[in-house]
Design a protein around this motif. Structure first.
Motif, PDB file in Angstrom:
ATOM      1  N   LYS A  63      50.246  75.386  18.679  1.00 49.82           N
ATOM      2  CA  LYS A  63      50.111  74.911  19.811  1.00 49.82           C
ATOM      3  C   LYS A  63      49.029  74.736  20.230  1.00 49.82           C
ATOM      4  O   LYS A  63      48.335  73.771  20.983  1.00 49.82           O
ATOM      5  CB  LYS A  63      51.122  75.446  20.750  1.00 49.82           C
ATOM      6  CG  LYS A  63      51.475  74.645  22.227  1.00 49.82           C
ATOM      7  CD  LYS A  63      52.407  75.157  22.997  1.00 49.82           C
ATOM      8  CE  LYS A  63      52.498  74.182  24.276  1.00 49.82           C
ATOM      9  NZ  LYS A  63      53.857  74.770  25.057  1.00 49.82           N
ATOM     10  N   GLU A  64      48.100  75.931  20.449  1.00 50.09           N
ATOM     11  CA  GLU A  64      46.786  76.045  20.612  1.00 50.09           C
ATOM     12  C   GLU A  64      45.961  75.070  19.816  1.00 50.09           C
ATOM     13  O   GLU A  64      44.875  74.528  20.612  1.00 50.09           O
ATOM     14  CB  GLU A  64      46.218  77.494  20.373  1.00 50.09           C
ATOM     15  CG  GLU A  64      44.751  77.554  20.924  1.00 50.09           C
ATOM     16  CD  GLU A  64      44.466  79.097  20.708  1.00 50.09           C
ATOM     17  OE1 GLU A  64      43.135  79.673  21.201  1.00 50.09           O
ATOM     18  OE2 GLU A  64      45.050  79.968  19.977  1.00 50.09           O
ATOM     19  N   GLN A  65      46.050  74.998  18.670  1.00 46.74           N
ATOM     20  CA  GLN A  65      45.023  74.112  17.862  1.00 46.74           C
ATOM     21  C   GLN A  65      45.535  72.445  18.265  1.00 46.74           C
ATOM     22  O   GLN A  65      44.664  71.688  18.440  1.00 46.74           O
ATOM     23  CB  GLN A  65      45.509  74.260  16.461  1.00 46.74           C
ATOM     24  CG  GLN A  65      45.037  75.460  15.857  1.00 46.74           C
ATOM     25  CD  GLN A  65      45.161  75.523  14.334  1.00 46.74           C
ATOM     26  OE1 GLN A  65      44.944  74.455  13.634  1.00 46.74           O
ATOM     27  NE2 GLN A  65      45.600  76.560  13.966  1.00 46.74           N
ATOM     28  N   ILE A  66      46.928  72.073  18.514  1.00 45.07           N
ATOM     29  CA  ILE A  66      47.211  70.904  18.981  1.00 45.07           C
ATOM     30  C   ILE A  66      46.650  70.663  20.355  1.00 45.07           C
ATOM     31  O   ILE A  66      45.889  69.462  20.805  1.00 45.07           O
ATOM     32  CB  ILE A  66      48.631  70.529  18.978  1.00 45.07           C
ATOM     33  CG1 ILE A  66      49.215  70.538  17.655  1.00 45.07           C
ATOM     34  CG2 ILE A  66      49.013  69.375  19.985  1.00 45.07           C
ATOM     35  CD1 ILE A  66      50.768  70.576  17.529  1.00 45.07           C
ATOM     36  N   ILE A  67      46.532  71.559  21.596  1.00 43.43           N
ATOM     37  CA  ILE A  67      45.890  71.333  22.576  1.00 43.43           C
ATOM     38  C   ILE A  67      44.566  71.188  22.473  1.00 43.43           C
ATOM     39  O   ILE A  67      43.964  70.377  23.323  1.00 43.43           O
ATOM     40  CB  ILE A  67      46.418  72.478  23.624  1.00 43.43           C
ATOM     41  CG1 ILE A  67      48.035  72.419  23.851  1.00 43.43           C
ATOM     42  CG2 ILE A  67      45.592  72.518  24.984  1.00 43.43           C
ATOM     43  CD1 ILE A  67      48.545  73.528  24.637  1.00 43.43           C
ATOM     44  N   GLY A  68      43.952  71.809  21.700  1.00 45.17           N
ATOM     45  CA  GLY A  68      42.454  71.722  21.332  1.00 45.17           C
ATOM     46  C   GLY A  68      42.046  70.355  20.954  1.00 45.17           C
ATOM     47  O   GLY A  68      41.154  69.621  21.504  1.00 45.17           O
ATOM     48  N   LEU A  69      42.816  69.850  20.127  1.00 46.41           N
ATOM     49  CA  LEU A  69      42.606  68.550  19.665  1.00 46.41           C
ATOM     50  C   LEU A  69      42.877  67.662  20.636  1.00 46.41           C
ATOM     51  O   LEU A  69      41.984  66.595  21.007  1.00 46.41           O
ATOM     52  CB  LEU A  69      43.475  68.098  18.550  1.00 46.41           C
ATOM     53  CG  LEU A  69      43.157  66.749  17.940  1.00 46.41           C
ATOM     54  CD1 LEU A  69      41.731  66.733  17.546  1.00 46.41           C
ATOM     55  CD2 LEU A  69      44.163  66.512  16.740  1.00 46.41           C
ATOM     56  N   ILE A  70      43.889  67.470  21.537  1.00 50.86           N
ATOM     57  CA  ILE A  70      44.068  66.703  22.840  1.00 50.86           C
ATOM     58  C   ILE A  70      42.989  66.665  23.734  1.00 50.86           C
ATOM     59  O   ILE A  70      42.414  65.732  24.132  1.00 50.86           O
ATOM     60  CB  ILE A  70      45.428  67.029  23.458  1.00 50.86           C
ATOM     61  CG1 ILE A  70      46.644  66.844  22.369  1.00 50.86           C
ATOM     62  CG2 ILE A  70      45.459  66.482  24.579  1.00 50.86           C
ATOM     63  CD1 ILE A  70      48.000  67.246  23.048  1.00 50.86           C
ATOM     64  N   CYS A  71      42.569  67.812  24.096  1.00 53.88           N
ATOM     65  CA  CYS A  71      41.393  68.213  24.871  1.00 53.88           C
ATOM     66  C   CYS A  71      40.002  67.473  24.445  1.00 53.88           C
ATOM     67  O   CYS A  71      39.458  66.566  25.177  1.00 53.88           O
ATOM     68  CB  CYS A  71      40.959  69.609  25.152  1.00 53.88           C
ATOM     69  SG  CYS A  71      42.207  70.677  26.284  1.00 53.88           S
ATOM     70  N   LYS A  72      39.925  67.539  22.953  1.00 49.17           N
ATOM     71  CA  LYS A  72      38.636  66.810  22.351  1.00 49.17           C
ATOM     72  C   LYS A  72      38.900  65.509  22.624  1.00 49.17           C
ATOM     73  O   LYS A  72      37.711  64.775  22.822  1.00 49.17           O
ATOM     74  CB  LYS A  72      38.689  67.064  20.999  1.00 49.17           C
ATOM     75  CG  LYS A  72      37.752  66.585  20.067  1.00 49.17           C
ATOM     76  CD  LYS A  72      37.416  67.270  18.757  1.00 49.17           C
ATOM     77  CE  LYS A  72      36.575  66.448  17.786  1.00 49.17           C
ATOM     78  NZ  LYS A  72      37.061  65.217  17.411  1.00 49.17           N
ATOM     79  N   ILE A  73      40.107  64.819  22.421  1.00 45.77           N
ATOM     80  CA  ILE A  73      40.299  63.535  22.489  1.00 45.77           C
ATOM     81  C   ILE A  73      40.025  63.072  23.771  1.00 45.77           C
ATOM     82  O   ILE A  73      39.210  61.810  24.208  1.00 45.77           O
ATOM     83  CB  ILE A  73      41.616  62.905  21.646  1.00 45.77           C
ATOM     84  CG1 ILE A  73      41.623  63.265  20.582  1.00 45.77           C
ATOM     85  CG2 ILE A  73      41.990  61.443  22.047  1.00 45.77           C
ATOM     86  CD1 ILE A  73      40.511  62.297  19.185  1.00 45.77           C
ATOM     87  N   GLU A  74      40.616  63.601  24.936  1.00 48.75           N
ATOM     88  CA  GLU A  74      40.502  63.099  26.198  1.00 48.75           C
ATOM     89  C   GLU A  74      39.066  63.238  26.713  1.00 48.75           C
ATOM     90  O   GLU A  74      38.610  62.403  27.401  1.00 48.75           O
ATOM     91  CB  GLU A  74      41.283  64.170  27.142  1.00 48.75           C
ATOM     92  CG  GLU A  74      42.826  64.011  26.955  1.00 48.75           C
ATOM     93  CD  GLU A  74      43.546  64.995  27.711  1.00 48.75           C
ATOM     94  OE1 GLU A  74      44.825  64.635  28.062  1.00 48.75           O
ATOM     95  OE2 GLU A  74      43.224  66.092  27.877  1.00 48.75           O
ATOM     96  N   GLU A  76      36.408  62.785  24.680  1.00 50.18           N
ATOM     97  CA  GLU A  76      35.867  61.608  23.930  1.00 50.18           C
ATOM     98  C   GLU A  76      36.232  60.424  24.617  1.00 50.18           C
ATOM     99  O   GLU A  76      35.323  59.520  24.693  1.00 50.18           O
ATOM    100  CB  GLU A  76      36.004  61.565  22.576  1.00 50.18           C
ATOM    101  CG  GLU A  76      35.545  62.823  21.527  1.00 50.18           C
ATOM    102  CD  GLU A  76      35.924  62.838  20.114  1.00 50.18           C
ATOM    103  OE1 GLU A  76      36.910  61.968  19.905  1.00 50.18           O
ATOM    104  OE2 GLU A  76      35.687  63.646  19.337  1.00 50.18           O
ATOM    105  N   THR A  77      37.228  60.324  25.458  1.00 46.82           N
ATOM    106  CA  THR A  77      37.492  59.074  25.862  1.00 46.82           C
ATOM    107  C   THR A  77      37.449  58.977  27.452  1.00 46.82           C
ATOM    108  O   THR A  77      38.168  58.315  28.182  1.00 46.82           O
ATOM    109  CB  THR A  77      39.127  58.595  25.593  1.00 46.82           C
ATOM    110  OG1 THR A  77      40.033  59.726  25.952  1.00 46.82           O
ATOM    111  CG2 THR A  77      39.190  58.362  24.084  1.00 46.82           C
ATOM    112  N   GLU A  78      36.792  59.926  28.042  1.00 48.74           N
ATOM    113  CA  GLU A  78      36.477  60.086  29.326  1.00 48.74           C
ATOM    114  C   GLU A  78      37.748  60.225  30.182  1.00 48.74           C
ATOM    115  O   GLU A  78      37.577  60.141  31.400  1.00 48.74           O
ATOM    116  CB  GLU A  78      35.699  58.930  29.950  1.00 48.74           C
ATOM    117  CG  GLU A  78      34.245  58.312  28.969  1.00 48.74           C
ATOM    118  CD  GLU A  78      33.616  57.209  29.658  1.00 48.74           C
ATOM    119  OE1 GLU A  78      34.320  56.312  29.877  1.00 48.74           O
ATOM    120  OE2 GLU A  78      32.446  57.192  29.497  1.00 48.74           O
TER     121      GLU A  78
END
Length: 258
Positions: A63-74, A76-78
């Motif tokens: 879950k931590e890895q998935i949330i980390g990726l979500i934060c990264k995409i968010e 990158e998309t402002e």
């Protein structure tokens, strides 16, 4: 900021393309307004995803890895459109549900399983991985009651915190946007308890209530909140004043029961 449906699907694709690299993700299911074609791009619009991951790995780490990726995409998309952070292991969705877990913010997904499962079954579309929707069993009333009981118990553990004080103040005097969220989600829950039918769409809940629960105490407030969520430009100052009065009449006492 571009919150259009086109942009939402572009961000979704960006996310899925990177999530595919996480081998422990078995399925990603799109639910909510993007999946049932009620997405507006108004305030409160988001990309609702449910992730189903392997049973063999460490759930917290996955879950931590998935949330980390979500934060990264968010980032990158402002931060144009939020992405939901819902993650389950496959075994979490097998009934009867296992409730042997700590009541904590990290485990809110487990507390709210029936809600998310209804969303999967009502409008879910698999956007990556295995087709698992048809194998997921529908929750029953006991599951929903347990979910609400766990939410109540979790809030009880926070009663002496500053967060809880702020939370209760927010529910007593919410902004119009927060009020809209409270009223719509309450209607989704009460519609199920009164009728036994699930509706997980904030857009369609008004139609369902008007048809099957025309005597609902806060129906007029629900109509106004629905308009505020889906046609906010049509909300007048008089509407706002009426919403605030009706919320104080119908919901302030309820908020003290949370």
């Amino acid at each position: 900021m571009d919150r259009s449906k086109k942009r939402a699907f572009e961000i979704l694709q960006m996310y899925v393309d990177q999530a595919k690299k996480m081998e422990f993700i078995k399925s990603i299911i799109l639910v909510g307004s993007l999946s049932d074609d009620t997405y507006t791009g108004n305030a409160g619009s988001d990309i609702d995803l449910v992730h189903i991951v392997s049973d063999e790995e460490d759930y917290a780490r996955e879950k931590e890895q998935i949330i980390g990726l979500i934060c990264k995409i968010e980032e990158e998309t402002e931060n144009a459109i939020p992405i939901a952070r819902i993650v389950y292991q496959e075994k979490h969705l097998i009934r009867p549900y296992d409730y042997n877990f700590t009541l904590s913010p990290e485990n809110r997904d487990l507390m709210q399983r029936p809600i998310e499962v209804f969303r999967i079954l009502d409008s879910g579309v698999t956007v990556y991985g295995e087709e698992m929707i048809e194998s997921i069993e529908r929750p029953d009333r006991r599951d929903v009651e347990m979910s609400e009981k766990l939410d109540q118990e979790f809030l009880e553990t926070l009663k002496d915190t500053d967060w809880y004080k702020g939370y209760m103040e927010m529910r007593d005097r919410p902004t119009i946007r927060i009020m809209t969220q409270i009223v719509l989600t309450t209607a989704l829950s009460e519609y199920y308890f009164y009728t036994g039918n699930s509706c997980s769409s904030k857009y369609r809940i008004l139609e369902c209530v008007e048809r099957e629960l025309p005597g609902l105490q806060y129906l007029n407030l629900l109509r106004l909140c629905h308009k505020n969520r889906f046609s906010p430009s049509e909300i007048t100052p008089a509407d706002r004043e009426l919403m605030e009065r009706e919320y104080q009449t119908c919901f302030k006492t309820r908020s003290r029961d949370w």
